[in-house]
Design a protein around this motif. Structure first.
Motif, PDB file in Angstrom:
ATOM      1  N   ARG A 270      43.546  46.354  38.995  1.00 27.34           N
ATOM      2  CA  ARG A 270      43.102  46.004  37.641  1.00 27.34           C
ATOM      3  C   ARG A 270      44.221  46.225  36.627  1.00 27.34           C
ATOM      4  O   ARG A 270      43.988  46.694  35.508  1.00 27.34           O
ATOM      5  CB  ARG A 270      41.854  46.814  37.266  1.00 27.34           C
ATOM      6  CG  ARG A 270      40.644  46.503  38.130  1.00 27.34           C
ATOM      7  CD  ARG A 270      39.427  47.353  37.797  1.00 27.34           C
ATOM      8  NE  ARG A 270      39.118  47.324  36.397  1.00 27.34           N
ATOM      9  CZ  ARG A 270      38.966  48.399  35.627  1.00 27.34           C
ATOM     10  NH1 ARG A 270      39.093  49.618  36.154  1.00 27.34           N
ATOM     11  NH2 ARG A 270      38.686  48.283  34.351  1.00 27.34           N
ATOM     12  N   PHE A 271      45.450  45.857  37.045  1.00 30.08           N
ATOM     13  CA  PHE A 271      46.600  46.053  36.157  1.00 30.08           C
ATOM     14  C   PHE A 271      46.455  45.186  34.913  1.00 30.08           C
ATOM     15  O   PHE A 271      46.819  45.600  33.808  1.00 30.08           O
ATOM     16  CB  PHE A 271      47.889  45.716  36.906  1.00 30.08           C
ATOM     17  CG  PHE A 271      49.143  46.038  36.147  1.00 30.08           C
ATOM     18  CD1 PHE A 271      49.591  47.348  36.047  1.00 30.08           C
ATOM     19  CD2 PHE A 271      49.871  45.036  35.527  1.00 30.08           C
ATOM     20  CE1 PHE A 271      50.748  47.655  35.332  1.00 30.08           C
ATOM     21  CE2 PHE A 271      51.026  45.332  34.822  1.00 30.08           C
ATOM     22  CZ  PHE A 271      51.468  46.649  34.726  1.00 30.08           C
ATOM     23  N   LEU A 272      45.939  43.974  35.104  1.00 26.28           N
ATOM     24  CA  LEU A 272      45.660  43.099  33.967  1.00 26.28           C
ATOM     25  C   LEU A 272      44.159  43.031  33.749  1.00 26.28           C
ATOM     26  O   LEU A 272      43.370  43.120  34.697  1.00 26.28           O
ATOM     27  CB  LEU A 272      46.197  41.685  34.225  1.00 26.28           C
ATOM     28  CG  LEU A 272      47.712  41.547  34.375  1.00 26.28           C
ATOM     29  CD1 LEU A 272      48.078  40.096  34.660  1.00 26.28           C
ATOM     30  CD2 LEU A 272      48.439  42.040  33.131  1.00 26.28           C
ATOM     31  N   ASP A 273      43.755  42.855  32.503  1.00 25.13           N
ATOM     32  CA  ASP A 273      42.335  42.751  32.187  1.00 25.13           C
ATOM     33  C   ASP A 273      41.751  41.469  32.783  1.00 25.13           C
ATOM     34  O   ASP A 273      42.451  40.489  33.022  1.00 25.13           O
ATOM     35  CB  ASP A 273      42.132  42.745  30.671  1.00 25.13           C
ATOM     36  CG  ASP A 273      42.495  44.076  30.033  1.00 25.13           C
ATOM     37  OD1 ASP A 273      42.612  45.070  30.782  1.00 25.13           O
ATOM     38  OD2 ASP A 273      42.670  44.109  28.804  1.00 25.13           O
ATOM     39  N   CYS A 274      40.451  41.484  33.006  1.00 28.00           N
ATOM     40  CA  CYS A 274      39.727  40.312  33.521  1.00 28.00           C
ATOM     41  C   CYS A 274      39.356  39.429  32.333  1.00 28.00           C
ATOM     42  O   CYS A 274      38.264  39.514  31.782  1.00 28.00           O
ATOM     43  CB  CYS A 274      38.485  40.752  34.288  1.00 28.00           C
ATOM     44  SG  CYS A 274      37.631  39.429  35.152  1.00 28.00           S
TER      45      CYS A 274
END
Length: 848
Positions: free
Chosen positions: A64-68
Motif C-alpha cells: 500500500r505504498f501508493l493510495d488506492c
C-alpha cells in the motif's frame, strides 16, 4: 483467544467439534489439520507497516505504498455487497495485469475492519481444507470475506468447494463472501464456464450464490483520477524538490497513452521519470516499462554476489526467473530446481545448492518460512522471465515437473502481456508443456481454464488443448464406462465449437455443436431442471454454427427453441436467466432478419436491448459489452426498415461503448469495434454524411486488415465485408478508382472463401461481384462490368430460389443492374438465367 502482534491481527475461533478454525494473520501459506479441527488461514495482505526495499517492491499492492485512488465507487459497491443479507455470495472482478484488482481487494479487506474475518487464501489452503475436512462440519464464527487471487487456476476446486459450501451453509450461519480475482472471464468459455457452467443441476445450485451472472471488469482510471494518482506518485517517489509534476510534456503523455489508466504502469512511469528524467519514459510502452524494471531487478540481485564467480553471476538471475515462473517455491522445490538448473547450465563452480538457496531467499524474501517468492508485480516478473530464459523451453518444462500448472499459468500470462509486442517464446513454451506425455487431464483442464477465451493470440492453443481433453474423455467413457463424465464432454464440445468457428473451421464447429446438443437433449430428457439451461446454451451455439454455413432455416429452428426454454427459465428466475434470454433474443432477431422476416426481427432486437439496458444500468462493467452487441443489431434492423435516424443513434451508442472497451482490452474488443464501425459507416452514408462515413469505414478496414494478417481464417470474411463498405462510400464520394481497388480485393477474398465453403460464402461473393460491376461501369469498363453482374446473379440465384424472402432485396438490385448493363452493352439478357428468378419474384408477390 484474540491477540495482536504488531499491525497484524490474528484470530482463532473454534465452533463445535471438528469445525473449521478461521485464522487471520501474517502467514497465509498453510492449513494445519489435526484430530479436532481444520484451520483456514486468511491473510489481509496489508504490509503497509513495512518499508518496501527496492523500486519493484514499492509497486507490490500489499505494501500500500501508493493510495488506492479512483476506486471509491468500486469500494462502496463491494462494501454494500458485504452487507447484503444473503448468507453466501460470490462475485468476480477481472482486468488486465496492472489494473489494480489486488490493490482493490487489499483495500476492501482493510475497510472490512474488525467486524469481518477478511483476507486472501492460498491455493494450497483451499485444497487441503477440502481434502481433509468433512464439508458438513464447516463453520465460521462471524462474517467472513475470502479473496481468491488468480481464480482460473483453481476453477475446478472452487466449483467443488462452493457446491460443498452451498450444501452445508444454512441461512442462520454468518455471512460468507468470496471474491474472485482474475485477468479475464466470461460465459464464452474458460475458467468461468468450468466454475459455473459445466452443465447439470449443480449449475442451478451455484447460480444462487452468484452476486452477478458474469465477472465485472475493473476499468482503467478516469483522466481525473490519473492526474490525482500521478500527483500522489510524484510526491511519494520524488520528494518535494522534484519538478516532474509541473512538466507539461510528461503530463500530456500520461493522459494520452493507453497504459496510463492502469495504476501499475503509471506508477512505473513516474519512478523511471524521477530517477532518469522525463525523456527516458516518454517513448516507453507497457513492455518497455516492464523490461526497464526487470533489468533493475537483475542489477539489484547481482550486487549481492562476488562478480569474480561467473557461474553464480550466470545462474542467479536464471534461478530468479525459475522461481518467478513457478510462482514461488518452497525449500524442497527450490533445492530440486537449483540442482536441475545447475546441472543443465553446467555451472559447477556456482557453489552448493544450500548456499544458492540461501542467496535466493535473500534476493526473493517471503513472509513464509523456507520459501522464496516470485518477482512481483506480475508484469515485471514476466519481463524478467523473458529476459533470462529467452528460448529455453527445456527450463520451462523442468519447472513444470516441479510446480505443475502454476508454471503454465505464468506462461499464459506472459503470452497475454507480451505476444502482441512480438515476443513469441511463451506460445512455444505453452505448446511444449501441453505436448509432454505425462501431463494429466487435470493439468490440461487447469491450463485451458487459464486461457482467455476472447484472446485471438491464444485461440489456437486453447483449441488444441480442448481437443486433447475431448480425446481423453471419449476414451475414458468408452473403456471405463464413466457416464458421469458425459456432461463434461458436452461442455468441452460446446467450447470446441466456439473456438473452431472463431478460427474459421466452420464444418468442424458444426459437428461439435451438433454433438453437444444431442448429448444435452438426452440429459435434459432425464433431468430437465438440471440440464435445460445447458441445452438452451448449446442450441444457441448450434444455431450460430448453422447460420455461418448458410443453413438459415435450421438455424432459426434452433434459435426459437433456445428462446422458448430461456423465456420459461427467466419467468421463474429473472435474476439468473434474463441475461441468457437477451442473448437468445439477439440471436433469434439475426436469423429472422436473414430470412427476410424483418418486423419480427425488430421486435426481438428491441426486447433484447431493453433487457440489456436495464442490466447495464445496474452493472455497467458486466453488461455493457452485451448491450453494445444488441445496439449494433438493432441499428441494422432499423435501417433495413427505413428508420435511419433511429438506426444512427443506436450505431453511435454501440461504437462509443466498444471504443472504450477496446481501449482497455484491445485483443478482446477490437474485432467488435470494427463491426460497429462498419455499421455506423453505413448509417452515416444512408443519411448523406459521407465524409464521416468514410472515416469510420477506413478505420474498420484498418482494424480488419491487422486482424486478418494475424488470423486469416478467422478474419478475412470480415475484411472482405469492410472492403465492400469502404468501396461503396468511396464511390459515393466520386473516388471511383480507389473504390474499384477495394471492390477487386473484396471479390478476390470472397472467391477464395466461396471455393472452400460455397454455402457459407457464395451469397457474399455475389454481393461483392455486384459491387465490382457497379464500379467498373462507372469507370466506363462496361463489358467487364456485364460479366461481373451476370456472375453475381448466377451466384446468388440458387440461394434466392431456396430463400426468396431472405435474398429478395439483393436479388432485385442485382437483376436491375444486370439488365441495365445488357442495355448499355446493346446485348440481350440471358433468359435462361433471368426467367426462373423472375418467376420466383412473382411467387413472392402472389404470397402477399
Amino acid at each position: 483467544m484474540p491477540e495482536t502482534s504488531g499491525n497484524h491481527r490474528q484470530q482463532a475461533h473454534v465452533v463445535g467439534n471438528q469445525a473449521i478454525i478461521i485464522q487471520v494473520g501474517r502467514d497465509a501459506r498453510d492449513i494445519i489439520v489435526d484430530a479436532h479441527a481444520s484451520e483456514l488461514w486468511l491473510n489481509p495482505r496489508d504490509q503497509s507497516h513495512e518499508a518496501p526495499t527496492g523500486e519493484a517492491r514499492r509497486l507490490i499492492p500489499y505494501y500500500r505504498f501508493l493510495d488506492c485512488i479512483g476506486r471509491d465507487d468500486w469500494l462502496q459497491r463491494l462494501e454494500d455487497w458485504l452487507q447484503d443479507p444473503l448468507p453466501l455470495s460470490v462475485r468476480a472482478i477481472i482486468g488486465s495485469g496492472g489494473r489494480g484488482k489486488t490493490r482493490l481487494a487489499v483495500e476492501l479487506c482493510r475497510k472490512a475492519g474488525d467486524a469481518w474475518h477478511a483476507g486472501f487464501v492460498s491455493d494450497d489452503a483451499l485444497k487441503r481444507l477440502y481434502d481433509h475436512q468433512d464439508p458438513a462440519m464447516w463453520r465460521w464464527p462471524g462474517p467472513t470475506l475470502i479473496v481468491v487471487d488468480y481464480a482460473a487456476r483453481q476453477a475446478d476446486l472452487l466449483r467443488r468447494w462452493l457446491l460443498a459450501l452451498k450444501a452445508s451453509h444454512g441461512n442462520n450461519a454468518p455471512r460468507l463472501r468470496i471474491l474472485l480475482l482474475e485477468r479475464h472471464g466470461n460465459t464464452g468459455g474458460g475458467w468461468w464456464n468450468t466454475l459455473f457452467h459445466q452443465g447439470g443441476y449443480d449449475d442451478e445450485l451455484l447460480a444462487d450464490v452468484l452476486a452477478l451472472p458474469e465477472p465485472e471488469e475493473l476499468p482503467p482510471l478516469a483522466p481525473t483520477h490519473r492526474h490525482q494518482l500521478f500527483t500522489h506518485a510524484v510526491r511519494k517517489y520524488g520528494g518535494s524538490g522534484t519538478t516532474l509534476e509541473a512538466n507539461p510534456l510528461f503530463r500530456q503523455r500520461l493522459q494520452a497513452t493507453d497504459w496510463a489508466g492502469d495504476p501499475l504502469y503509471l506508477a512505473m512511469a513516474v519512478q523511471v521519470a524521477v530517477a532518469e528524467g522525463v525523456e527516458s519514459v516518454l517513448s516507453l510502452n507497457r513492455t518497455g516499462l516492464a523490461f526497464r524494471f526487470a533489468k533493475r531487478e537483475q542489477g539489484r540481485a547481482l550486487k549481492l554476489i562476488d562478480h569474480e564467480n561467473k557461474d553464480v553471476a550466470h545462474l542467479l538471475p536464471h534461478l530468479m526467473a525459475m522461481a518467478t515462473l513457478c510462482q514461488g517455491l518452497d525449500r524442497t522445490q527450490l533445492m530440486t530446481v537449483i540442482k536441475n538448473e545447475k546441472e543443465a547450465l553446467e555451472c559447477d563452480d556456482a557453489g552448493s545448492p544450500r548456499s544458492l538457496a540461501d542467496l535466493l531467499s535473500e534476493v526473493l524474501p517471503s513472509d513464509t518460512i523456507d520459501r522464496v517468492d516470485p518477482i512481483r508485480p506480475d508484469m515485471i516478473g514476466e519481463a524478467f522471465i523473458l529476459q533470462e530464459l529467452k528460448q529455453s523451453s527445456e527450463s520451462v518444462q523442468r519447472a513444470f515437473r516441479v510446480a505443475g500448472t502454476s508454471v503454465a499459468t505464468t506462461v499464459i500470462r506472459c503470452a497475454q502481456d507480451f505476444v502482441r509486442a512480438g515476443y513469441k517464446q511463451p506460445l512455444a513454451w505453452l505448446d511444449g508443456l501441453v505436448a509432454q506425455p505425462d501431463v494429466s487431464m487435470e493439468d490440461l483442464l487447469d491450463i485451458a481454464n487459464a486461457l482467455p477465451p476472447s484472446s485471438v493470440a491464444l485461440m489456437e492453443h486453447a483449441t488444441q488443448i480442448y481437443a486433447e481433453m475431448e480425446s481423453r474423455l471419449r476414451r475414458d467413457i468408452s473403456t471405463q464406462g464413466t457416464p458421469q463424465k458425459i456432461p463434461l464432454l458436452a461442455h468441452i464440445l460446446n467450447n470446441l465449437a466456439v473456438y473452431a468457428s472463431t478460427l474459421g473451421r466452420r464444418e468442424e464447429a458444426l459437428l461439435k455443436a451438433q454433438e453437444a446438443v444431442a448429448i444435452r437433449r438426452e440429459l435434459a430428457a432425464d433431468r430437465p431442471d438440471a440440464f435445460r439451461p445447458d441445452l438452451a446454451m448449446s442450441l444457441n451455439n448450434l444455431a450460430n454454427r448453422l447460420s455461418e454455413l448458410g443453413r438459415r432455416e435450421e438455424a432459426l429452428l434452433m434459435a426459437q427453441e433456445a428462446v422458448a426454454i430461456r423465456r420459461e427459465l427467466a419467468a421463474a428466475r429473472p435474476d439468473a436467466f434474463r441475461p441468457d434470454l437477451a442473448l437468445s433474443l439477439n440471436n433469434l432477431a439475426k436469423f429472422l432478419s436473414e430470412l427476410g422476416r424483418r418486423e419480427e426481427a425488430l421486435l426481438m432486437a428491441q426486447e433484447a436491448v431493453a433487457i440489456r439496458k436495464e442490466l447495464a444500468a445496474a452493472r455497467p462493467d458486466a453488461f455493457r459489452p452485451d448491450l453494445a452487441r444488441s445496439l449494433n443489431n438493432l441499428a441494422k434492423f432499423l435501417s433495413e426498415l427505413g428508420r435511419r435516424e433511429e438506426a444512427l443513434l443506436m450505431a453511435q451508442e454501440a461504437v462509443a461503448i466498444r471504443r472504450e472497451l477496446a481501449a482497455a482490452r484491445p485483443d478482446a474488443f477490437r474485432p467488435d469495434l470494427a463491426l460497429s464501425l462498419n455499421n455506423l459507416a453505413n448509417s452515416l452514408s444512408e443519411l448523406g454524411r459521407r465524409e464521416e462515413a468514410l472515416l469510420m469505414a477506413q478505420e474498420a478496414v484498418a482494424i480488419h486488415r491487422e486482424l486478418a494478417a494475424a488470423r486469416p481464417d478467422a478474419f478475412r470474411p470480415d475484411l472482405a465485408s469492410s472492403l465492400n463498405n469502404l468501396a461503396n462510400i468511396l464511390s459515393e464520394l466520386g473516388r471511383r478508382e480507389e473504390a474499384l481497388l477495394m471492390a477487386q480485393e473484396a471479390v478476390a477474398i470472397h472467391r477464395e472463401l466461396a471455393a472452400a465453403r460455397p454455402d457459407a460464402f457464395r451469397p457474399d461473393l455475389a454481393l461483392s461481384l455486384n459491387n465490382l460491376a457497379k464500379f467498373l461501369s462507372e469507370l466506363g469498363r462496361r463489358e467487364e462490368a456485364l460479366l461481373m453482374a451476370q456472375e453475381a446473379v448466377a451466384s446468388l440465384g440458387p440461394y434466392f430460389h431456396k430463400n426468396p424472402l431472405g435474398f429478395r432485396t439483393w436479388m432485385a438490385v442485382m437483376i436491375r443492374q444486370y439488365l441495365s448493363l445488357c442495355q448499355l452493352n446493346q446485348c440481350e439478357p440471358n433468359l435462361e438465367l433471368i426467367k426462373p428468378l423472375l418467376d420466383d419474384f412473382e411467387k413472392i408477390s402472389d404470397q402477399k
